[in-house]
Design a protein around this motif. Structure first.
Motif, PDB file in Angstrom:
ATOM      1  N   ARG A  10       3.400  -4.150  10.286  1.00 46.71           N
ATOM      2  CA  ARG A  10       2.360  -3.579   9.121  1.00 46.71           C
ATOM      3  C   ARG A  10       3.314  -2.755   8.174  1.00 46.71           C
ATOM      4  N   ASP A  11       4.360  -2.097   8.602  1.00 48.36           N
ATOM      5  CA  ASP A  11       4.960  -1.439   7.530  1.00 48.36           C
ATOM      6  C   ASP A  11       5.375  -2.354   6.370  1.00 48.36           C
ATOM      7  N   LEU A  12       6.096  -3.393   7.028  1.00 49.48           N
ATOM      8  CA  LEU A  12       6.762  -4.649   5.919  1.00 49.48           C
ATOM      9  C   LEU A  12       5.960  -4.865   5.074  1.00 49.48           C
ATOM     10  N   ARG A  13       4.558  -5.181   5.542  1.00 51.91           N
ATOM     11  CA  ARG A  13       3.439  -5.573   4.664  1.00 51.91           C
ATOM     12  C   ARG A  13       3.260  -4.404   3.782  1.00 51.91           C
ATOM     13  N   ALA A  14       3.057  -3.360   4.119  1.00 50.06           N
ATOM     14  CA  ALA A  14       2.895  -2.147   3.265  1.00 50.06           C
ATOM     15  C   ALA A  14       3.842  -1.990   1.974  1.00 50.06           C
TER      16      ALA A  14
ATOM     17  N   SER B 176       0.979  -1.248  -0.097  1.00 53.28           N
ATOM     18  CA  SER B 176       0.012   0.175  -0.053  1.00 53.28           C
ATOM     19  C   SER B 176       0.891   1.147   0.056  1.00 53.28           C
ATOM     20  N   GLY B 177       1.890   1.330  -0.796  1.00 52.06           N
ATOM     21  CA  GLY B 177       2.659   2.463  -1.029  1.00 52.06           C
ATOM     22  C   GLY B 177       3.627   3.046   0.160  1.00 52.06           C
ATOM     23  N   ALA B 178       4.106   1.947   1.020  1.00 55.84           N
ATOM     24  CA  ALA B 178       5.071   2.506   2.161  1.00 55.84           C
ATOM     25  C   ALA B 178       6.477   2.438   1.296  1.00 55.84           C
ATOM     26  N   SER B 179       6.780   3.630   0.346  1.00 59.54           N
ATOM     27  CA  SER B 179       8.015   3.531  -0.146  1.00 59.54           C
ATOM     28  C   SER B 179       9.214   4.317   0.229  1.00 59.54           C
ATOM     29  N   PHE B 180       9.080   4.808   1.532  1.00 59.55           N
ATOM     30  CA  PHE B 180      10.171   5.579   2.323  1.00 59.55           C
ATOM     31  C   PHE B 180      11.220   5.040   1.982  1.00 59.55           C
ATOM     32  N   LEU B 181      11.730   3.825   2.086  1.00 53.40           N
ATOM     33  CA  LEU B 181      12.909   3.312   2.031  1.00 53.40           C
ATOM     34  C   LEU B 181      13.512   3.426   0.712  1.00 53.40           C
ATOM     35  N   HIS B 182      12.654   3.196  -0.342  1.00 52.38           N
ATOM     36  CA  HIS B 182      12.969   3.342  -1.610  1.00 52.38           C
ATOM     37  C   HIS B 182      13.674   4.570  -1.933  1.00 52.38           C
ATOM     38  N   GLU B 183      12.533   5.634  -1.415  1.00 51.32           N
ATOM     39  CA  GLU B 183      13.167   7.004  -1.571  1.00 51.32           C
ATOM     40  C   GLU B 183      14.330   7.373  -0.913  1.00 51.32           C
ATOM     41  N   ALA B 184      14.546   6.967   0.174  1.00 52.26           N
ATOM     42  CA  ALA B 184      16.009   7.567   0.930  1.00 52.26           C
ATOM     43  C   ALA B 184      16.977   6.623   0.193  1.00 52.26           C
ATOM     44  N   ALA B 185      16.928   5.539  -0.178  1.00 49.85           N
ATOM     45  CA  ALA B 185      18.031   4.832  -1.046  1.00 49.85           C
ATOM     46  C   ALA B 185      18.370   5.592  -2.390  1.00 49.85           C
ATOM     47  N   ALA B 186      17.107   5.865  -3.088  1.00 44.93           N
ATOM     48  CA  ALA B 186      17.075   6.576  -4.432  1.00 44.93           C
ATOM     49  C   ALA B 186      18.080   7.894  -4.242  1.00 44.93           C
ATOM     50  N   HIS B 187      17.502   8.477  -3.060  1.00 43.25           N
ATOM     51  CA  HIS B 187      18.349  10.140  -3.061  1.00 43.25           C
ATOM     52  C   HIS B 187      19.732   9.574  -2.592  1.00 43.25           C
ATOM     53  N   GLU B 188      20.120   8.903  -2.055  1.00 44.65           N
ATOM     54  CA  GLU B 188      21.465   8.415  -1.738  1.00 44.65           C
ATOM     55  C   GLU B 188      22.158   8.144  -3.191  1.00 44.65           C
ATOM     56  N   LEU B 189      21.581   7.288  -3.893  1.00 46.13           N
ATOM     57  CA  LEU B 189      22.210   6.938  -5.128  1.00 46.13           C
ATOM     58  C   LEU B 189      22.252   8.475  -6.313  1.00 46.13           C
ATOM     59  N   SER B 190      21.153   9.242  -6.017  1.00 44.72           N
ATOM     60  CA  SER B 190      21.120  10.443  -6.666  1.00 44.72           C
ATOM     61  C   SER B 190      22.598  11.300  -6.447  1.00 44.72           C
ATOM     62  N   GLU B 191      22.840  11.294  -5.274  1.00 45.27           N
ATOM     63  CA  GLU B 191      24.177  11.968  -4.757  1.00 45.27           C
ATOM     64  C   GLU B 191      25.359  11.369  -5.455  1.00 45.27           C
ATOM     65  N   ARG B 192      25.431  10.157  -5.354  1.00 43.40           N
ATOM     66  CA  ARG B 192      26.452   9.312  -5.818  1.00 43.40           C
ATOM     67  C   ARG B 192      26.581   9.646  -7.376  1.00 43.40           C
ATOM     68  N   LEU B 193      25.607   9.499  -8.144  1.00 40.21           N
ATOM     69  CA  LEU B 193      25.546   9.917  -9.560  1.00 40.21           C
ATOM     70  C   LEU B 193      26.297  11.195  -9.770  1.00 40.21           C
ATOM     71  N   GLN B 194      25.803  12.102  -8.930  1.00 46.80           N
ATOM     72  CA  GLN B 194      26.229  13.675  -9.193  1.00 46.80           C
ATOM     73  C   GLN B 194      28.090  13.649  -8.899  1.00 46.80           C
ATOM     74  N   GLU B 195      28.498  12.663  -8.084  1.00 45.74           N
ATOM     75  CA  GLU B 195      29.774  12.695  -8.054  1.00 45.74           C
ATOM     76  C   GLU B 195      30.464  11.801  -9.351  1.00 45.74           C
ATOM     77  N   VAL B 196      29.777  11.013  -9.887  1.00 52.52           N
ATOM     78  CA  VAL B 196      30.608  10.467 -10.953  1.00 52.52           C
ATOM     79  C   VAL B 196      30.835  11.610 -12.175  1.00 52.52           C
ATOM     80  N   ASN B 197      29.837  12.507 -12.259  1.00 56.98           N
ATOM     81  CA  ASN B 197      29.936  13.634 -13.340  1.00 56.98           C
ATOM     82  C   ASN B 197      30.194  12.957 -14.482  1.00 56.98           C
ATOM     83  N   ARG B 198      29.301  12.457 -14.891  1.00 53.82           N
ATOM     84  CA  ARG B 198      29.079  11.946 -16.349  1.00 53.82           C
ATOM     85  C   ARG B 198      27.597  11.887 -16.491  1.00 53.82           C
TER      86      ARG B 198
ATOM     87  N   LYS C 235      10.219   3.292 -11.434  1.00 56.10           N
ATOM     88  CA  LYS C 235       9.804   4.700 -11.718  1.00 56.10           C
ATOM     89  C   LYS C 235      10.082   5.740 -10.998  1.00 56.10           C
ATOM     90  N   LEU C 236       9.951   5.331  -9.390  1.00 53.62           N
ATOM     91  CA  LEU C 236      10.414   6.163  -8.192  1.00 53.62           C
ATOM     92  C   LEU C 236      11.688   6.642  -8.519  1.00 53.62           C
TER      93      LEU C 236
END
Length: 275
Positions: free
Chosen positions: A185-189, A20-42, A55-56
Motif C-alpha cells: 500500500r505504501d509503494l502505491r502511495a 497519495s503523498g507518502a514522501s518519507f523516503l524522499h525526505e530522508a534522502a533529501a536530508h542526507e543530501l542536505s548534510e552532504r552539501l554543507q560539507e562541500v562548503n560552497r 520542490k520537496l
C-alpha cells in the motif's frame, strides 16, 4: 533492430498521479543530501531540481532554484546551473546515461551534479518472496519489481557521462511494516509500483499472493512480528570538468619514492619471502 523499451512511461505517470503523498523516503534522502552539501562548503546560486518531488528536495536542502520533471528530454539549457539534483527518479530512466549527459551539459564548469536513486538491494525481500511464490504456484517468473542497478554499475555511469571526480556511495533505509500488504500500500502511495513494460497485465493470482505473503512473513519478520523492507539509496556525485579542478598525476611523475615517504627500506619486486 528496434531497442527494447524497459519502462512504461504512461503507467509510471498514472502511478505518480494517484500517489497519495507518502514522501518519507524522499525526505530522508533529501536530508542526507542536505548534510552532504554543507560539507562541500560552497554557495550555489543557480540550482535545478529534477524529479516528481523536486520542490520537496529544494525545500529540505535549502537551495532555491528551478524544479523540473524527469522527462526523457530534460528542460535544461546549456550552462544554466551550478548545482543539479536528480531526486529519487533516475532508476525509472530508460537512458540513465543520457540523463546524466544532459545534466552535465547544463552545468557550468565545476558545477555539481547529485543523482539519488534506488539501488539493487531495494525491496530485495519483496522481490525474493514473489519469485519463490511464482515458482511454487505458477512454475515461472515475471518482473514484479522494477530492475535496479548495483552500485558499481551505477558508478560507472558517471564516467560514461564524462563527469569529473565521480563518486558513488549508498545508504540503506530499513522500514518496518505490520505486514507485507502495508508495504505494498505504501509503494502505491509513493507512486513506485511496477511500471516495467514486460510486466504481466492480468490480475495477480490469489494463491501466488498468499504464498508471497507467507514467505515474506516467514523469512523477513522481526521478533515482534513486524516485517522489514530495505530501500537502498545510491548517491551519484560528479562535477562538470573545469581547469581549476585537481587532476591526478601522470604515472611516473612522482618526485618522492613511496619507501622514503613511509621511512622503510625499499625492496626489489623479485624478492621472495623466506619460508
Amino acid at each position: 533492430m528496434m531497442a527494447m523499451t524497459l519502462f512504461d512511461r504512461t503507467a509510471l505517470t498514472l502511478h505518480r498521479k494517484r500517489a497519495s503523498g507518502a514522501s518519507f523516503l524522499h525526505e530522508a534522502a533529501a536530508h542526507e543530501l542536505s548534510e552532504r552539501l554543507q560539507e562541500v562548503n560552497r554557495t550555489f546560486t543557480n540550482a535545478v531540481f529534477v524529479g516528481p518531488e523536486a520542490k520537496l528536495w529544494s525545500q529540505i536542502t535549502g537551495q532555491t532554484g528551478r524544479c523540473i520533471e524527469d522527462s526523457p528530454t530534460l528542460d535544461l539549457a546549456v550552462g544554466e546551473a551550478d548545482l543539479i539534483v536528480h531526486g529519487l527518479a533516475l532508476h525509472w530512466a530508460e537512458d540513465p546515461v543520457g540523463q546524466l549527459v544532459q545534466m552535465r551539459r547544463a552545468l557550468r564548469p565545476d558545477g555539481m551534479l547529485v543523482a539519488a536513486l534506488f539501488g539493487g538491494q531495494t525491496l530485495n525481500e519483496l522481490r525474493t518472496s514473489f519469485a519463490e511464490a511464482e515458482i511454487a504456484v505458477e512454475g515461472g517468473l515475471s518482473p514484479r519489481v522494477a530492475p535496479m542497478g548495483e552500485i558499481r554499475d551505477l558508478g560507472a555511469l558517471l564516467q560514461r557521462a564524462q563527469l569529473a571526480l565521480p563518486v558513488a556511495d549508498s545508504i540503506d533505509l530499513k522500514v518496518d511494516y505490520a505486514d507485507p500488504l502495508a508495504l505494498m500500500r505504501d509503494l502505491r502511495a509513493m507512486g513506485e509500483t511496477n511500471a516495467v513494460e514486460a510486466r504481466r497485465r492480468n490480475f495477480l493470482r490469489r494463491a501466488t499472493l498468499m504464498q508471497a505473503l507467507s514467505h515474506y512473513a516467514t523469512h523477513f519478520a522481526r521478533a515482534d512480528g513486524r516485517i522489514e523492507a530495505t530501500f537502498e539509496v545510491v548517491f551519484l556525485t560528479g562535477w562538470a570538468p573545469a581547469d581549476t579542478q585537481q587532476q591526478p598525476l601522470r604515472p611516473g611523475s612522482a618526485k618522492t619514492r613511496l619507501a622514503d615517504a613511509l621511512r622503510v627500506p625499499e625492496q626489489s619486486m623479485d624478492m621472495r619471502e623466506e619460508r
